[in-house]
Design an enzyme around this catalytic site. Structure first.
Site, PDB file in Angstrom:
ATOM      1  N   ALA A  30      -3.793   2.750   6.766  1.00 14.47           N
ATOM      2  CA  ALA A  30      -4.538   1.669   7.410  1.00 14.47           C
ATOM      3  C   ALA A  30      -4.353   0.363   6.654  1.00 14.47           C
ATOM      4  O   ALA A  30      -4.227  -0.708   7.255  1.00 14.47           O
ATOM      5  CB  ALA A  30      -6.022   2.033   7.493  1.00 14.47           C
ATOM      6  N   VAL A  31      -4.325   0.447   5.323  1.00 21.20           N
ATOM      7  CA  VAL A  31      -4.116  -0.746   4.508  1.00 21.20           C
ATOM      8  C   VAL A  31      -2.707  -1.285   4.714  1.00 21.20           C
ATOM      9  O   VAL A  31      -2.493  -2.502   4.809  1.00 21.20           O
ATOM     10  CB  VAL A  31      -4.362  -0.425   3.018  1.00 21.20           C
ATOM     11  CG1 VAL A  31      -3.987  -1.611   2.131  1.00 21.20           C
ATOM     12  CG2 VAL A  31      -5.822  -0.043   2.801  1.00 21.20           C
ATOM     13  N   ASP A  66       0.218  -5.936  -1.205  1.00 19.57           N
ATOM     14  CA  ASP A  66       0.934  -4.838  -0.558  1.00 19.57           C
ATOM     15  C   ASP A  66       0.974  -3.595  -1.434  1.00 19.57           C
ATOM     16  O   ASP A  66       1.219  -2.493  -0.948  1.00 19.57           O
ATOM     17  CB  ASP A  66       2.358  -5.294  -0.206  1.00 19.57           C
ATOM     18  CG  ASP A  66       3.148  -4.231   0.522  1.00 19.57           C
ATOM     19  OD1 ASP A  66       2.664  -3.751   1.562  1.00 19.57           O
ATOM     20  OD2 ASP A  66       4.249  -3.878   0.062  1.00 19.57           O
ATOM     21  N   ASP A  69      -1.874  -0.110  -1.075  1.00 20.64           N
ATOM     22  CA  ASP A  69      -1.737   1.192  -0.414  1.00 20.64           C
ATOM     23  C   ASP A  69      -1.094   2.220  -1.340  1.00 20.64           C
ATOM     24  O   ASP A  69      -1.494   3.390  -1.358  1.00 20.64           O
ATOM     25  CB  ASP A  69      -0.960   1.060   0.898  1.00 20.64           C
ATOM     26  CG  ASP A  69       0.391   0.390   0.721  1.00 20.64           C
ATOM     27  OD1 ASP A  69       0.705  -0.045  -0.400  1.00 20.64           O
ATOM     28  OD2 ASP A  69       1.128   0.278   1.712  1.00 20.64           O
ATOM     29  N   GLY A  70      -0.096   1.777  -2.114  1.00 22.31           N
ATOM     30  CA  GLY A  70       0.544   2.689  -3.056  1.00 22.31           C
ATOM     31  C   GLY A  70      -0.416   3.147  -4.145  1.00 22.31           C
ATOM     32  O   GLY A  70      -0.420   4.322  -4.541  1.00 22.31           O
ATOM     33  N   ARG A  74      -1.714   7.025  -4.916  1.00 21.21           N
ATOM     34  CA  ARG A  74      -1.658   7.677  -6.225  1.00 21.21           C
ATOM     35  C   ARG A  74      -3.047   8.141  -6.663  1.00 21.21           C
ATOM     36  O   ARG A  74      -3.197   9.220  -7.250  1.00 21.21           O
ATOM     37  CB  ARG A  74      -1.051   6.730  -7.258  1.00 21.21           C
ATOM     38  CG  ARG A  74       0.446   6.504  -7.076  1.00 21.21           C
ATOM     39  CD  ARG A  74       1.039   5.748  -8.248  1.00 21.21           C
ATOM     40  NE  ARG A  74       0.555   4.371  -8.310  1.00 21.21           N
ATOM     41  CZ  ARG A  74       1.119   3.355  -7.660  1.00 21.21           C
ATOM     42  NH1 ARG A  74       2.169   3.579  -6.879  1.00 21.21           N
ATOM     43  NH2 ARG A  74       0.647   2.132  -7.779  1.00 21.21           N
ATOM     44  N   ASP A  91       7.544  -3.351   5.796  1.00 27.11           N
ATOM     45  CA  ASP A  91       8.037  -4.449   4.954  1.00 27.11           C
ATOM     46  C   ASP A  91       9.091  -5.265   5.700  1.00 27.11           C
ATOM     47  O   ASP A  91       9.156  -6.497   5.581  1.00 27.11           O
ATOM     48  CB  ASP A  91       8.654  -3.909   3.664  1.00 27.11           C
ATOM     49  CG  ASP A  91       7.599  -3.562   2.621  1.00 27.11           C
ATOM     50  OD1 ASP A  91       6.422  -3.942   2.799  1.00 27.11           O
ATOM     51  OD2 ASP A  91       7.958  -2.907   1.623  1.00 27.11           O
TER      52      ASP A  91
END
EC number: 2.7.8.-
Length: 212
Positions: A30-31, A66, A69-70, A74, A91
């Site tokens: 969603a992010v 950005d 989300d990563g 994690r 991207d």
């Protein structure tokens, strides 16, 4: 994808936001989608209208964000191939929106040279990651080059901001021209790397790898 220093900065700044969103039950996907929609909206709304101070600053913040989300993936231990695919694909949407916004601005300014160069950057900016992805699908590596995503975004946003702060419009035109040439050179570098790896007798270790 951000550089190592960029990722470290983004982690320090947006880490608390990522943890807050995880606690709120927001999904990383969603992010990812929200960030892409935000960049696209800003690029296609503010850039064509010539808001060359607000637009690059807002886009730069969104690009740094950005990484949220990563970080969320994690933190939750839910990093998946789908998430990586979605992030990489969107991207490309964000990047295309930025150059499309500049194309629209140049059309309104009746600047045919800048229109052509912005279109060239849009197309070549898609070819750079495609060359890497296609090489990896064939079991080879095509990473690196002088115009990776972070480099392209930095150059174009810095040039837009410089014009917004009072420098002449030709500064942006020159920056787009140099960026188009650098992107073309990067595509050539990656094609040459794949050609070397595809020749008979190429070392097996050069046929795999990952990169930006």
């Amino acid at each position: 994808m951000l550089s190592t220093s960029g990722r470290g900065f983004a982690t320090a700044v947006f880490g608390p936001v990522a943890r807050l969103l995880v606690r709120a039950g927001v999904s990383p996907d969603a992010v990812t989608v929200t960030g892409t929609v935000a960049v696209t909206a800003v690029a296609l709304w503010l850039l064509p209208a010539g808001h060359f101070v607000v637009a690059p600053l807002v886009i730069a913040v969104l690009v740094l964000a950005d990484s949220i989300d990563g970080q969320m993936a994690r933190l939750t231990g839910r990093s998946t191939p789908w998430g990586a695919f979605l992030d990489s694909t969107l991207d490309r949407v964000s990047d295309a929106a930025i150059f499309a916004g500049l194309v629209l601005w140049a059309v309104r300014a009746d600047d045919d040279v800048t229109v052509a160069l912005a279109l060239a950057c849009l197309v070549l900016g898609s070819l750079v990651p495609y060359a890497r992805a296609r090489a990896e699908s064939l079991g080879m590596s095509a990473t690196g080059g002088i115009a990776e995503r972070a480099d392209r975004l930095f150059v174009v946003l810095a040039a837009v901001l410089a014009v917004g702060l009072g420098l002449p419009a030709w500064v942006l035109t020159v920056a787009l021209g140099l960026l188009a040439l650098a992107s073309l050179w990067t595509v050539g570098q990656r094609m040459a790397a794949v050609y070397r790896q595809s020749r008979p007798g190429a070392a097996a270790g050069t046929r795999t790898g990952a990169g930006a």
